[in-house]
Design a protein around this motif. Structure first.
Motif, PDB file in Angstrom:
ATOM      1  N   THR A 157       0.853  -1.191   0.000  1.00 66.62           N
ATOM      2  CA  THR A 157       0.000   0.000   0.000  1.00 66.62           C
ATOM      3  C   THR A 157       0.892   1.245   0.000  1.00 66.62           C
ATOM      4  N   GLU A 158       0.679   2.097  -0.977  1.00 61.57           N
ATOM      5  CA  GLU A 158       1.484   3.320  -1.042  1.00 61.57           C
ATOM      6  C   GLU A 158       1.132   4.242   0.131  1.00 61.57           C
ATOM      7  N   VAL A 159       2.138   4.932   0.653  1.00 62.15           N
ATOM      8  CA  VAL A 159       1.905   5.821   1.797  1.00 62.15           C
ATOM      9  C   VAL A 159       2.196   7.272   1.402  1.00 62.15           C
ATOM     10  N   ILE A 160       1.120   8.026   1.265  1.00 60.24           N
ATOM     11  CA  ILE A 160       1.218   9.442   0.911  1.00 60.24           C
ATOM     12  C   ILE A 160       0.831  10.254   2.146  1.00 60.24           C
ATOM     13  N   VAL A 161       1.459  11.404   2.317  1.00 61.03           N
ATOM     14  CA  VAL A 161       1.082  12.287   3.422  1.00 61.03           C
ATOM     15  C   VAL A 161       0.589  13.610   2.861  1.00 61.03           C
ATOM     16  N   ARG A 162      -0.582  14.046   3.341  1.00 61.61           N
ATOM     17  CA  ARG A 162      -1.029  15.395   2.967  1.00 61.61           C
ATOM     18  C   ARG A 162      -0.489  16.369   4.003  1.00 61.61           C
ATOM     19  N   ILE A 163       0.426  17.224   3.559  1.00 60.23           N
ATOM     20  CA  ILE A 163       1.015  18.231   4.455  1.00 60.23           C
ATOM     21  C   ILE A 163       0.064  19.433   4.551  1.00 60.23           C
ATOM     22  N   ASN A 164       0.384  20.333   5.452  1.00 56.42           N
ATOM     23  CA  ASN A 164      -0.371  21.582   5.508  1.00 56.42           C
ATOM     24  C   ASN A 164       0.061  22.492   4.366  1.00 56.42           C
ATOM     25  N   GLY A 165      -0.785  23.449   4.035  1.00 52.50           N
ATOM     26  CA  GLY A 165      -0.545  24.327   2.887  1.00 52.50           C
ATOM     27  C   GLY A 165       0.711  25.185   3.056  1.00 52.50           C
ATOM     28  N   THR A 166       1.253  25.607   1.935  1.00 50.66           N
ATOM     29  CA  THR A 166       2.505  26.377   1.989  1.00 50.66           C
ATOM     30  C   THR A 166       2.277  27.801   2.510  1.00 50.66           C
ATOM     31  N   ASP A 167       1.029  28.146   2.768  1.00 50.11           N
ATOM     32  CA  ASP A 167       0.760  29.452   3.385  1.00 50.11           C
ATOM     33  C   ASP A 167       0.603  29.324   4.903  1.00 50.11           C
ATOM     34  N   THR A 168       0.960  28.151   5.454  1.00 53.45           N
ATOM     35  CA  THR A 168       0.831  27.957   6.909  1.00 53.45           C
ATOM     36  C   THR A 168       2.211  27.898   7.555  1.00 53.45           C
ATOM     37  N   GLU A 169       2.203  27.910   8.883  1.00 53.71           N
ATOM     38  CA  GLU A 169       3.477  27.810   9.620  1.00 53.71           C
ATOM     39  C   GLU A 169       3.894  26.355   9.828  1.00 53.71           C
ATOM     40  N   TYR A 170       3.079  25.398   9.328  1.00 56.43           N
ATOM     41  CA  TYR A 170       3.322  23.989   9.667  1.00 56.43           C
ATOM     42  C   TYR A 170       4.065  23.186   8.606  1.00 56.43           C
ATOM     43  N   TRP A 171       3.954  23.603   7.343  1.00 54.92           N
ATOM     44  CA  TRP A 171       4.289  22.684   6.262  1.00 54.92           C
ATOM     45  C   TRP A 171       5.761  22.272   6.224  1.00 54.92           C
ATOM     46  N   GLN A 172       6.669  23.176   6.628  1.00 55.51           N
ATOM     47  CA  GLN A 172       8.090  22.800   6.506  1.00 55.51           C
ATOM     48  C   GLN A 172       8.456  21.683   7.483  1.00 55.51           C
ATOM     49  N   GLU A 173       7.908  21.759   8.692  1.00 54.34           N
ATOM     50  CA  GLU A 173       8.159  20.690   9.657  1.00 54.34           C
ATOM     51  C   GLU A 173       7.445  19.409   9.204  1.00 54.34           C
ATOM     52  N   ASP A 174       6.272  19.572   8.597  1.00 56.08           N
ATOM     53  CA  ASP A 174       5.565  18.395   8.040  1.00 56.08           C
ATOM     54  C   ASP A 174       6.467  17.669   7.042  1.00 56.08           C
ATOM     55  N   VAL A 175       7.093  18.448   6.152  1.00 58.22           N
ATOM     56  CA  VAL A 175       7.953  17.849   5.117  1.00 58.22           C
ATOM     57  C   VAL A 175       9.116  17.095   5.768  1.00 58.22           C
ATOM     58  N   ARG A 176       9.752  17.698   6.765  1.00 54.51           N
ATOM     59  CA  ARG A 176      10.904  17.043   7.414  1.00 54.51           C
ATOM     60  C   ARG A 176      10.489  15.688   7.996  1.00 54.51           C
ATOM     61  N   VAL A 177       9.316  15.670   8.637  1.00 50.62           N
ATOM     62  CA  VAL A 177       8.872  14.433   9.282  1.00 50.62           C
ATOM     63  C   VAL A 177       8.488  13.370   8.239  1.00 50.62           C
ATOM     64  N   CYS A 178       7.851  13.799   7.154  1.00 53.37           N
ATOM     65  CA  CYS A 178       7.510  12.846   6.075  1.00 53.37           C
ATOM     66  C   CYS A 178       8.766  12.188   5.531  1.00 53.37           C
ATOM     67  N   VAL A 179       9.759  13.013   5.248  1.00 52.35           N
ATOM     68  CA  VAL A 179      10.984  12.489   4.632  1.00 52.35           C
ATOM     69  C   VAL A 179      11.752  11.637   5.636  1.00 52.35           C
ATOM     70  N   ALA A 180      11.870  12.115   6.863  1.00 58.72           N
ATOM     71  CA  ALA A 180      12.593  11.345   7.889  1.00 58.72           C
ATOM     72  C   ALA A 180      11.916   9.985   8.108  1.00 58.72           C
ATOM     73  N   GLY A 181      10.595   9.968   8.011  1.00 54.78           N
ATOM     74  CA  GLY A 181       9.847   8.725   8.244  1.00 54.78           C
ATOM     75  C   GLY A 181       9.812   7.807   7.027  1.00 54.78           C
ATOM     76  N   GLY A 182      10.209   8.324   5.860  1.00 55.49           N
ATOM     77  CA  GLY A 182      10.253   7.482   4.656  1.00 55.49           C
ATOM     78  C   GLY A 182       8.927   7.372   3.921  1.00 55.49           C
ATOM     79  N   ALA A 183       8.097   8.420   3.970  1.00 55.32           N
ATOM     80  CA  ALA A 183       6.834   8.406   3.206  1.00 55.32           C
ATOM     81  C   ALA A 183       7.141   8.274   1.715  1.00 55.32           C
ATOM     82  N   ASP A 184       6.215   7.647   0.976  1.00 58.72           N
ATOM     83  CA  ASP A 184       6.426   7.495  -0.476  1.00 58.72           C
ATOM     84  C   ASP A 184       6.212   8.815  -1.214  1.00 58.72           C
ATOM     85  N   GLY A 185       5.274   9.610  -0.721  1.00 58.49           N
ATOM     86  CA  GLY A 185       4.976  10.843  -1.442  1.00 58.49           C
ATOM     87  C   GLY A 185       4.274  11.851  -0.566  1.00 58.49           C
TER      88      GLY A 185
END
Ligand SMILES: CC(=O)SCCNC(=O)CCNC(=O)[C@H](O)C(C)(C)COP(=O)(O)OP(=O)(O)OC[C@H]1O[C@@H](n2cnc3c(N)ncnc32)[C@H](O)[C@@H]1OP(=O)(O)O
Ligand SMILES: O=C([O-])CC(=O)C(=O)O
Ligand SMILES: [Mg+2]
Length: 306
Positions: free
Chosen positions: A73-101
């Motif tokens: 099963t592919e694992v995709i993460v929907r991050i918060n929008g790029t106009d929010t204060e959350y998305w950059q940390e979301d990206v770090r956690v997705c990549v560190a965790g090994g999400a597919d997309g």
């Protein structure tokens, strides 16, 4: 506990008939989501997560990504929008965790895709993940997103595709969901054209009315006929019908087999256009027949020997 889960390299062109949303903070939803058999799960950090729960959801997401074996099963993460204060940390956690997309919500421009791509690349370097591994997709949720669909879809080599998001799109158009889709079908068509021109996949929006089975099926029938590759979902009970409708029928398979076989023979005999089962066929039909056989194989409904 076993070692950290490592997933195979993500495949841009894999089957994505169904992509099911789930709040990344809810263990009951994310712990065994692979059992339902959807092609992709989408762990949501955006609108399913309350604003005061964003940090908690990210912790929960990382734990899930690194300890649950989601198998095929592919694992995709929907991050918060790029106009929010959350998305950059979301990206770090997705990549560190090994999400597919990563699914970029409310995407309206190629610049937003490039901004996320730069953050993904920085995170891949930071966490020792192969650069280029993490795929991207864009959710188009506004008229501007739809108008810029082609530029968005071609903004990065990591782009696997795009999806229209009916909730926000209808709100921005000041319309409500209609049984025949009249309020959103122009946008669906524009996005499909853009995605096909860009050579990426194209997914339809989720259907929110969980108790309206008839309405859901009507919408699935429509988007299959329009040419979508798949659909965003919000509940496991929506998976089976989409898989059924997106798989070629045995009748289509039998006809396609005849075309593929006869095309080889006719080409050897120097014939370019001829008739199969009362229908004219020529090169575009050969290509389509081959696509149907390949799709039938991927969907597990092909039992022939081509
Ligand atoms: C506009 C947008 O942004 S849409 C995207 C954001 N929305 C979401 O993420 C919503 C996703 N869906 C859900 O959270 C849920 O389906 C709800 C809240 C809508 C309905 O929940 P329920 O009433 O519990 O659904 P239902 O009774 O059909 O659930 C049956 C089983 O499927 C599980 N399930 C339901 N939805 C999901 C899901 N999306 N992912 C994984 N498992 C699910 C339930 O946990 C339950 O499991 P159990 O039998 O082991 O307890
Ligand atoms: O992407 C989807 O289908 C869900 C969503 O965000 C929306 O409808 O606004
Ligand atoms: Mg939305």
């Amino acid at each position: 506990m076993a070692g950290k889960i490592t997933r195979p390299r993500p495949n841009k062109d894999r089957l994505r008939r169904t992509m099911m949303f789930m709040n990344a903070q809810r263990p009951g939803l994310i712990k065994d989501a692979y059992i339902y058999g959807c092609d992709s799960i989408m762990l949501d950090l955006e609108d399913a997560v309350a604003v005061n729960q964003k940090d908690a959801a990210r912790f929960s997401l990382y734990h899930a990504l690194t300890t649950i074996d989601y198998g095929d099963t592919e694992v995709i993460v929907r991050i918060n929008g790029t106009d929010t204060e959350y998305w950059q940390e979301d990206v770090r956690v997705c990549v560190a965790g090994g999400a597919d997309g990563i699914r970029i919500p409310k995407c309206e421009s190629a610049e937003q895709v490039k901004e996320v791509e730069a953050a993904v690349e920085a995170a891949e370097k930071e966490f020792g993940v192969e650069v280029g591994r993490t795929l991207l997709m864009a959710a188009l949720e506004s008229p501007l997103g739809i108008m810029n669909a082609y530029e968005i879809c071609t903004a990065s080599d990591r782009m696997l595709g795009c999806a229209i998001s009916g909730g926000d799109f209808r709100t921005s158009m000041r319309v409500q969901i209609e049984p025949d889709g009249i309020e959103i079908n122009t946008a669906r068509s524009m996005m499909l054209l853009a995605a096909r021109a860009a050579g990426v996949q194209c997914l339809d929006t989720m259907y929110p009315n969980l108790d309206d089975e008839e309405g859901f099926r009507r919408e699935v029938d429509l988007i299959v006929r329009m040419g979508f590759d798949g659909k965003s979902l919000i509940n496991p009970k929506q998976i089976a019908y989409v898989h059924e409708r997106l798989a070629p029928t045995q009748k289509q398979i039998a006809h396609s087999e005849k075309i593929v076989r006869s095309c080889r023979e006719q080409a050897d005999a120097g014939v370019g256009v001829y008739v199969v089962d009362g229908k004219m066929v020529d090169p575009p039909f050969f290509k389509e027949a081959e696509r149907i056989i390949e799709l039938a194989k991927k969907c597990g409904v092909y039992h022939g020997d081509l």
